[in-house]
Design a protein around this motif. Structure first.
Motif, mmCIF file in Angstrom:
data_model
loop_
_atom_site.group_PDB
_atom_site.id
_atom_site.type_symbol
_atom_site.label_atom_id
_atom_site.label_comp_id
_atom_site.label_asym_id
_atom_site.label_seq_id
_atom_site.Cartn_x
_atom_site.Cartn_y
_atom_site.Cartn_z
ATOM 1 N N ALA A 146 0.896 -1.279 0.197
ATOM 2 C CA ALA A 146 -0.008 0.187 0.191
ATOM 3 C C ALA A 146 0.821 1.336 -0.002
ATOM 4 O O ALA A 146 0.587 2.200 -0.785
ATOM 5 N N GLN A 147 2.024 1.218 0.705
ATOM 6 C CA GLN A 147 2.771 2.466 0.846
ATOM 7 C C GLN A 147 3.691 2.544 -0.555
ATOM 8 O O GLN A 147 3.876 3.541 -0.985
ATOM 9 N N ARG A 148 4.020 1.415 -1.382
ATOM 10 C CA ARG A 148 4.364 1.622 -2.399
ATOM 11 C C ARG A 148 3.578 2.139 -3.325
ATOM 12 O O ARG A 148 3.688 3.044 -4.218
ATOM 13 N N ALA A 149 2.223 1.803 -3.406
ATOM 14 C CA ALA A 149 1.124 2.507 -4.091
ATOM 15 C C ALA A 149 1.099 3.927 -3.973
ATOM 16 O O ALA A 149 0.850 4.831 -4.824
ATOM 17 N N ALA A 150 1.007 4.446 -2.599
ATOM 18 C CA ALA A 150 1.111 5.707 -2.324
ATOM 19 C C ALA A 150 2.156 6.504 -2.929
ATOM 20 O O ALA A 150 2.290 7.691 -3.489
ATOM 21 N N LEU A 151 3.437 5.926 -2.985
ATOM 22 C CA LEU A 151 4.628 6.374 -3.384
ATOM 23 C C LEU A 151 4.471 6.603 -4.890
ATOM 24 O O LEU A 151 4.831 7.564 -5.514
ATOM 25 N N GLU A 166 7.930 10.295 7.367
ATOM 26 C CA GLU A 166 8.166 8.931 7.845
ATOM 27 C C GLU A 166 7.359 7.667 7.124
ATOM 28 O O GLU A 166 6.706 7.144 7.504
ATOM 29 N N PRO A 167 7.644 7.629 5.795
ATOM 30 C CA PRO A 167 6.503 6.890 4.984
ATOM 31 C C PRO A 167 6.994 5.331 5.421
ATOM 32 O O PRO A 167 6.150 4.451 4.931
ATOM 33 N N PHE A 168 7.998 4.943 5.827
ATOM 34 C CA PHE A 168 8.355 3.548 6.155
ATOM 35 C C PHE A 168 8.176 3.264 7.614
ATOM 36 O O PHE A 168 8.742 2.140 7.955
#
Ligand SMILES: Nc1ncnc2c1ncn2[C@@H]1O[C@H](COP(=O)(O)OP(=O)(O)O)[C@@H](O)[C@H]1O
Ligand SMILES: [Mg+2]
Lengths: 266, 249
Positions: A146-151, A166-168
């Motif tokens: 999900a965080q990769r999609a947000a990126l 603090e994305p990770f």
């Protein structure tokens, strides 16, 4: 893609400060922030929890008004919800009713439609390794995906400055390391300027050209020091020079590291 | 999975039917008080044969559909306004809440006085009934959309109508759909209230008329038909909503 490719932008903080009004009283959070980020540079902002890292980043993205001083992207003042910046938050914040493809498409600049939109979204999904998940919904993904999609959504905006809060931080240790390597790749592909807020010293040293250390002096936080990280990216995580810097930064953050200290002593 | 569950749903109605048959045959109640299911079926045949039943069904359905369309439309519009604008919320919601507190039957004399005894007062009463559940769910759903998603929308350049269209309404859609279903159910409720009091046609009229003529079988028939129509319309609306949610990409 040419018209929507503005290239990396510089970011300038000049005497920037911020007060929050709490219960009718002003409470200073940041003061006297002076920082010049060159186009294409990766800056990590380190500091203890609650010192105002997110506030700094949100001001750069125009999500928060600048209290005092001035903030500009490529010499022009940051506007409310600055279109030249793209933010990735600590949470993925994907739209649960959209597929991944449509979530990434949400980041596209306004004029990009049709075939071009499809190509760009597929490109960024590819870059973050989610090509096979284009038709999936956010709830079907792991936190890292999900965080990769947000990126990818942020990159689809072709931002002059990529703002990462603090994305990770919420990811497990292994996923976090993978995401850091991915970010190195992505930054090289997109060539964008990056302002990365983190509380992870290793992450800062692995990714950044310079590390900006925030600290509270008196009432409000300000820049305590700016440290240039030697060596080109991608960096070796085991580099002894980084280990020394790590000790230094941790000491500045008020964390004693006797064991590491002992090991790094010649 | 769906076959056994669908079959399960029919068990209770069948059991009720069986108990009804047993109770009617046991002599505890007189035939005038509780006719057996067979007589209700016969009444259905009789009224259907005379063509009368279709008139009652059609007029009631028509009143509900038209009233629901107006009430739900108004509820959507005002709910959206109050849910999206703080100023509208401050200005309107106390008044609307006060109006909501008025029991449905209290409107009837006023509606008859103002609108006569034609179709209009019945449709207006149904619309009033459908309005409030739709209004409350829509305004609450829009006002409580996850602020983090709204911030993403703004950070990615959406504002005004585009923010409403890409973030606020899609986020609120599931609640809006359940509000519409509640509105439809309440529309049927208010319909019967309207038809019981002033009507010469419709299922509510059938109820009151059967009471006057001592036709308990017709009374039970009207109740069964109300249940069936209410369930049918709710199912259709739920299905339409489900397709809408499944279709959005
Ligand atoms: N909208 C706000 N209103 C009032 N106080 C706030 C607001 N946002 C942040 N703060 C306060 O400002 C300080 C810095 O917050 P933040 O920038 O989130 O810190 P960090 O990201 O470094 O943990 C905190 O003390 C927080 O409580
Ligand atoms: Mg923070």
């Amino acid at each position: 893609m040419s018209s929507s490719l503005p290239g990396p932008a510089g970011l300038d903080f000049s005497r920037v400060g911020k007060d929050f009004v709490v219960n009718g009283r002003g409470r200073p959070v940041l003061t006297g922030i002076d920082l010049s980020v060159a186009a294409g540079e990766v800056i990590a902002v380190l500091g203890p929890s609650g010192c105002g890292k997110s506030t700094l980043l949100r001001m750069a993205g125009g999500l928060e008004t600048t209290g005092e001083g001035s903030l500009s992207v490529d010499g022009r003042p940051v506007r409310r919800f600055e279109p030249r910046c793209a933010v990735v938050f600590q949470e993925p914040r994907l739209m649960p009713w959209r597929t991944l493809h449509r979530n990434v498409a949400f980041g596209l600049p306004r004029g990009v439609t049709g075939e071009q939109a499809r190509t760009e979204v597929e490109h960024w999904l590819d870059v973050v390794g989610l090509r096979d998940f284009a038709r999936h919904r956010p709830r079907q993904l792991s936190g890292g995906m999900a965080q990769r999609a947000a990126l990818a959504r942020a990159l689809a905006r072709r931002p002059g400055v990529l703002l990462l809060d603090e994305p990770f931080a919420a990811l497990d240790a292994l996923t976090r390391l993978r995401m850091q390597d991915l970010l190195v790749d992505v930054q090289r592909t997109a060539g964008t300027t990056v302002l990365l807020v983190t509380h992870d010293v290793d992450e800062a040293l692995h990714l950044a050209d310079r590390v900006v250390l925030l600290g509270v002096t008196g009432k409000a936080a300000t820049i305590r020091s700016v440290i240039a990280v030697p060596g080109a990216r991608p960096r070796d995580r085991a580099d002894p020079v980084l280990a020394e810097l790590r000790v230094e930064l941790l000491a500045e953050l008020g964390v004693g590291t006797p064991t590491v200290h002992g090991r790094t002593q010649p | 999975m769906s076959v056994p569950r669908g079959a399960l749903g029919i068990v209770v109605p069948l059991a009720l039917l069986g108990s009804w048959q047993l109770l009617a045959g046991s002599g505890v109640y007189s035939e005038a008080q509780l006719p057996p299911p067979g007589e209700v079926v016969a009444a259905f045949g009789e009224l259907a044969g005379r063509g009368e039943l279709w008139h009652h069904l059609a007029i009631s359905t028509q009143r509900v559909l038209i009233g629901f369309a107006f009430g739900a439309g108004g509820g959507l519009a005002l709910g959206a306004l109050v849910g999206l604008s703080r100023a509208a919320n401050a200005a309107l919601s106390p008044t609307i809440q006060a109006l909501r507190a008025v029991p449905s039957l209290a409107w009837v004399p006023l509606l008859l006085l103002w609108l006569g005894i034609g179709e209009t007062p019945k449709i207006v009463l149904v619309a009033i009934g459908a309005f409030f559940p739709v209004y409350s769910t829509v305004s609450a759903a829009l006002a409580h959309v996850d602020p983090q998603l709204v911030e993403v929308g703004r950070a990615y350049g959406r504002s005004g109508v585009r923010l409403i269209g890409t973030v606020l309404f899609p986020a609120a859609t599931p609640s809006i759909l359940s509000g519409l279903r509640l509105g439809l159910a309440q529309g049927w409720l208010f319909l019967v209230a309207a038809e019981l009091i002033a009507s010469s046609m419709g299922l509510g009229f059938l109820l009151i008329d059967s009471q006057n003529t001592g036709r308990t079988d017709v009374m039970l028939l009207a109740i069964v038909l109300l249940a069936a129509l209410g369930k049918l319309s709710d199912t259709l609306l739920g299905l339409a909503g489900w397709r809408l949610l499944a279709a959005r990409r």
